[in-house]
Scaffold this motif. Structure first.
Motif, PDB file in Angstrom:
ATOM      1  N   LYS A 122       7.192   2.483   5.391  1.00  0.00           N
ATOM      2  CA  LYS A 122       6.207   2.701   4.624  1.00  0.00           C
ATOM      3  C   LYS A 122       6.562   3.502   3.279  1.00  0.00           C
ATOM      4  CE  LYS A 122       2.590   1.836   7.604  1.00  0.00           C
ATOM      5  NZ  LYS A 122       3.162   0.943   8.286  1.00  0.00           N
ATOM      6  N   TYR A 123       5.914   3.323   2.136  1.00  0.00           N
ATOM      7  CA  TYR A 123       6.422   4.131   1.206  1.00  0.00           C
ATOM      8  C   TYR A 123       5.074   5.048   0.648  1.00  0.00           C
ATOM      9  CZ  TYR A 123      10.289   1.301   0.064  1.00  0.00           C
ATOM     10  OH  TYR A 123      11.461   0.443   0.106  1.00  0.00           O
ATOM     11  N   ALA A 124       5.674   6.158   0.089  1.00  0.00           N
ATOM     12  CA  ALA A 124       4.623   7.512  -0.258  1.00  0.00           C
ATOM     13  C   ALA A 124       5.269   7.727  -1.441  1.00  0.00           C
ATOM     14  CB  ALA A 124       4.360   8.217   0.708  1.00  0.00           C
ATOM     15  N   HIS A 125       4.701   7.580  -2.725  1.00  0.00           N
ATOM     16  CA  HIS A 125       5.360   7.959  -3.933  1.00  0.00           C
ATOM     17  C   HIS A 125       4.854   9.440  -4.483  1.00  0.00           C
ATOM     18  CE1 HIS A 125       7.280   3.903  -3.506  1.00  0.00           C
ATOM     19  NE2 HIS A 125       8.196   4.558  -4.233  1.00  0.00           N
ATOM     20  N   THR A 177       0.870  -1.149   0.004  1.00  0.00           N
ATOM     21  CA  THR A 177      -0.111   0.062  -0.180  1.00  0.00           C
ATOM     22  C   THR A 177       0.904   1.180   0.201  1.00  0.00           C
ATOM     23  OG1 THR A 177      -1.687  -1.398   1.063  1.00  0.00           O
ATOM     24  CG2 THR A 177      -1.783   1.276   1.129  1.00  0.00           C
ATOM     25  N   ASP A 178       0.618   1.902  -1.153  1.00  0.00           N
ATOM     26  CA  ASP A 178       1.418   3.172  -1.077  1.00  0.00           C
ATOM     27  C   ASP A 178       0.714   4.280  -0.236  1.00  0.00           C
ATOM     28  OD1 ASP A 178       3.843   4.652  -2.770  1.00  0.00           O
ATOM     29  OD2 ASP A 178       1.950   5.927  -2.797  1.00  0.00           O
ATOM     30  N   LYS A 189      -0.627   6.692  -3.364  1.00  0.00           N
ATOM     31  CA  LYS A 189      -1.217   6.170  -4.580  1.00  0.00           C
ATOM     32  C   LYS A 189      -2.340   4.888  -4.210  1.00  0.00           C
ATOM     33  CE  LYS A 189       2.149   7.656  -7.392  1.00  0.00           C
ATOM     34  NZ  LYS A 189       2.024   8.581  -8.799  1.00  0.00           N
ATOM     35  N   ILE A 225       8.622   4.113  -8.114  1.00  0.00           N
ATOM     36  CA  ILE A 225       7.585   3.022  -7.919  1.00  0.00           C
ATOM     37  C   ILE A 225       7.766   1.594  -8.276  1.00  0.00           C
ATOM     38  CG2 ILE A 225       5.984   3.359  -9.378  1.00  0.00           C
ATOM     39  CD1 ILE A 225       3.908   3.950  -6.853  1.00  0.00           C
ATOM     40  N   VAL A 231      10.045  -0.673  -6.077  1.00  0.00           N
ATOM     41  CA  VAL A 231       9.722  -1.114  -4.894  1.00  0.00           C
ATOM     42  C   VAL A 231       9.603  -2.636  -4.746  1.00  0.00           C
ATOM     43  CG1 VAL A 231       7.650  -1.462  -3.209  1.00  0.00           C
ATOM     44  CG2 VAL A 231       8.088   0.894  -4.431  1.00  0.00           C
ATOM     45  N   ASP A 250       8.013   9.486  -7.821  1.00  0.00           N
ATOM     46  CA  ASP A 250       7.127   8.361  -8.124  1.00  0.00           C
ATOM     47  C   ASP A 250       8.015   7.438  -9.281  1.00  0.00           C
ATOM     48  OD1 ASP A 250       6.425   9.478 -10.566  1.00  0.00           O
ATOM     49  OD2 ASP A 250       4.235   9.310 -10.035  1.00  0.00           O
TER      50      ASP A 250
END
Ligand code: GLU
Length: 552
Positions: free
Chosen positions: A277-280, A208-209, A212, A258, A261, A255
């Protein structure tokens, strides 16, 4: 028969520490539950790109709104891309725009924090500890394929119409035994170290991004390079090691990463690290020819943060506008909290654009006009002087020759309930202030079409007689009004509108004549204040010049 431990020892004879030693050296941070640790990790390529600044802002807000930590790490392993002093320019950019950094590189030449070094080129020993451990466990192996062999293999894959890359049956050196590997090392054959991937392309992983949403991709099955032949890590490997050891909780980045990942998740797994945790962040977009496209470093000057300094947008304007780009509900929040500090804004990943937010210079200008309208005369004067010193030396000298006069210019119509919004950036100031200086006044002005030169001359001549340089605003206006009737102008606009044919014009036209004569413009701030600042001699000289020009 040799084993992988011997291979590891031969590859890394000087590495004596273990991953456990490093765990002890860089323990988890003592932060409150929920505090987020974020970072910006640019390469020292010399100039601060708006996209990097924007991503840094998202990182900053994520840390600030959770009482966490935002740090700066320098990713300087690619010497080809490095520019001398490149990190300093980037840091100066952050500092100039008030984007504070808690740890790591915080300003040019200033580094602090317990998770040092914050520069990848100085962390090579740390990477080697982990690669050695992976080789010992048979989870990584030396690869001796030359660049030419790799190229041939790629071409063969392309010809056979299969996926290019070093994986499964195409991962030649994966099959080497420890003895074979040792023999090649002893022969001095250069090698890289690769991950022995346990992934399977036909299986999918989901994650879960935070921007996104849920994403599914095939597992990684590539035997990624972890260390290059010069012992320097690849981005992928350094990311896993650094973000683990620096105890990053949230990796917020562009991003373009992404698609990597699945590689990163596999690396975190084999290294035994909890993944972050990832946030692009989607790229900033620009309207172009009716459509939208990515803001381009090559085509768009506004893609460089330097642009805002050279145009003279106040840092506060740039930040205020970027907040509206970061979160779609910032403007509503600002309307309800006009005087609040932006730091109190409740930033939320969910309010970020998934596909790319629009960056609009016209909107920045609107925001900036409001920001400047709220500044004091002193603040504006100081900022204009600072800008002009760097970007318009002639204007700087003009202003600096009489600082009190300069302050007077920027004080006009400032501080009231309805401040004017003439300037969006300091580079608007030279034009804004031009007519205050004799050399800057434009004498090529023309009267509005419905006015006659002879009437204007008559008005100006009478004004010269009535002119009282000491008059306050009311007395000044009364004098202008008094000029109306004798020359056929209506002193009352409403009255004029009822019977326009009975007059040559109204009181507004009389002040336009005076305004044009004194400033050369139809639209200016408070004319009474302008005349007071210009002083009697200049005003009279300008009126005389206007009379002369109109009479020719
Ligand atoms: N050095 C990488 C870049 O400049 C950093 C990416 C990341 O934030 O992980 O793109």
């Amino acid at each position: 028969m040799a084993d992988w431990k011997q291979v590891a020892a031969r590859l890394f004879p000087d590495v004596t520490r273990t991953p456990d030693d490093l765990e002890a050296l860089y323990p988890p941070r003592a932060l409150a539950e929920g505090a987020r640790v974020t970072r910006i990790a640019p390469s020292p390529t010399g100039y601060l790109h708006l996209g990097v600044f924007f991503t840094a802002l998202v990182n900053r807000l994520t840390a600030s709104t959770t009482n966490g930590v935002f740090y700066f790490r320098l990713e300087d392993t690619d010497k080809k891309r490095e520019v001398e002093g490149g990190a300093d320019d980037i840091l100066k950019g952050f500092n100039d725009y008030g984007l504070t950094i808690d740890e790591g590189f915080v300003a040019p030449g200033v580094v602090h924090g317990d998770y040092a070094p914050y520069q990848q080129s100085q962390r090579v020993d740390l990477y080697h500890v982990y690669v050695k451990s992976l080789v010992e466990q048979g989870l990584a192996y030396p690869c001796f394929c030359s660049e030419e062999e790799r190229q041939q293999a790629r071409e063969a894959q392309e010809a056979a119409k299969c996926r290019t890359g070093y994986y499964g049956p195409y991962a030649k050196c994966r099959a080497l035994t420890p003895d074979e590997a040792l023999a090649r090392i002893d022969a001095g054959t250069p090698c890289v170290v690769r991950l022995r991937s346990g992934g399977d392309e036909s299986r999918r992983i989901a994650f879960t991004d935070l921007i996104k949403g849920k994403i599914e991709m095939p597992e990684n099955d590539e035997d990624l390079v972890l260390l290059k032949s010069d012992g320097v890590p690849t981005y992928h490997f350094a990311h896993a090691v650094d973000d683990h050891l620096m105890r990053t909780t949230h990796v917020i980045r562009g991003d373009e990463w992404i698609s990597s990942v699945p590689k990163h998740l596999e690396l975190f797994r084999v290294l035994g690290f909890k993944p972050p945790k990832y946030a692009h962040v989607a790229p900033l977009m620009k309207e172009d020819g009716g459509g939208k496209r990515k803001l381009s470093k090559r085509k768009d000057p506004e893609a460089a943060m330097h642009y805002y300094a050279s145009e003279g947008y106040p840092a506060d304007s740039v930040l205020e506008y970027l907040f509206t780009v970061v979160n779609s509900d910032f403007e509503d929040w600002r309307r309800c909290n006009p005087d609040a500090n932006r730091a109190a804004f409740p930033f939320n990943f969910k309010k970020m654009s998934v596909s790319g937010a629009l960056f609009d210079l016209a909107k920045l200008s609107d925001v900036s006009k409001n920001v400047i309208a709220r500044m004091t005369a002193d603040e504006v004067t100081d900022a204009v002087l600072a800008w002009a010193k760097d970007y318009d030396p002639t204007f700087y000298e003009t202003l600096a020759a009489d600082p009190a006069f300069a302050r007077g210019i920027f004080a006009i119509d400032r501080g009231g309930a309805k401040p004017r919004k003439d300037m969006a950036k300091w580079s608007d100031a030279p034009d804004y202030a031009a007519y205050f200086f004799d050399g800057g006044m434009d004498d090529g002005w023309e009267l509005p079409e419905h006015l006659k030169a002879a009437d204007a001359v008559a008005v100006l001549q009478a004004y010269k007689v009535a002119y009282d340089p000491a008059a306050d605003k009311d007395a000044w206006f009364a004098a202008v009004k008094a000029l109306c009737e004798p020359f056929g102008f209506c002193p009352d606009v409403k009255e004029y509108k009822k019977h326009p044919d009975d007059f040559k014009g109204h009181v507004g036209d009389v002040s336009t004549i005076l305004r044009l004569a004194v400033t050369g413009r139809r639209n200016t701030p408070d004319l009474c204040a302008i005349m007071q600042l210009l002083g009697k001699d200049r005003v009279i000289a300008r009126i005389d010049r206007a009379i002369q020009n109109l009479s020719e």
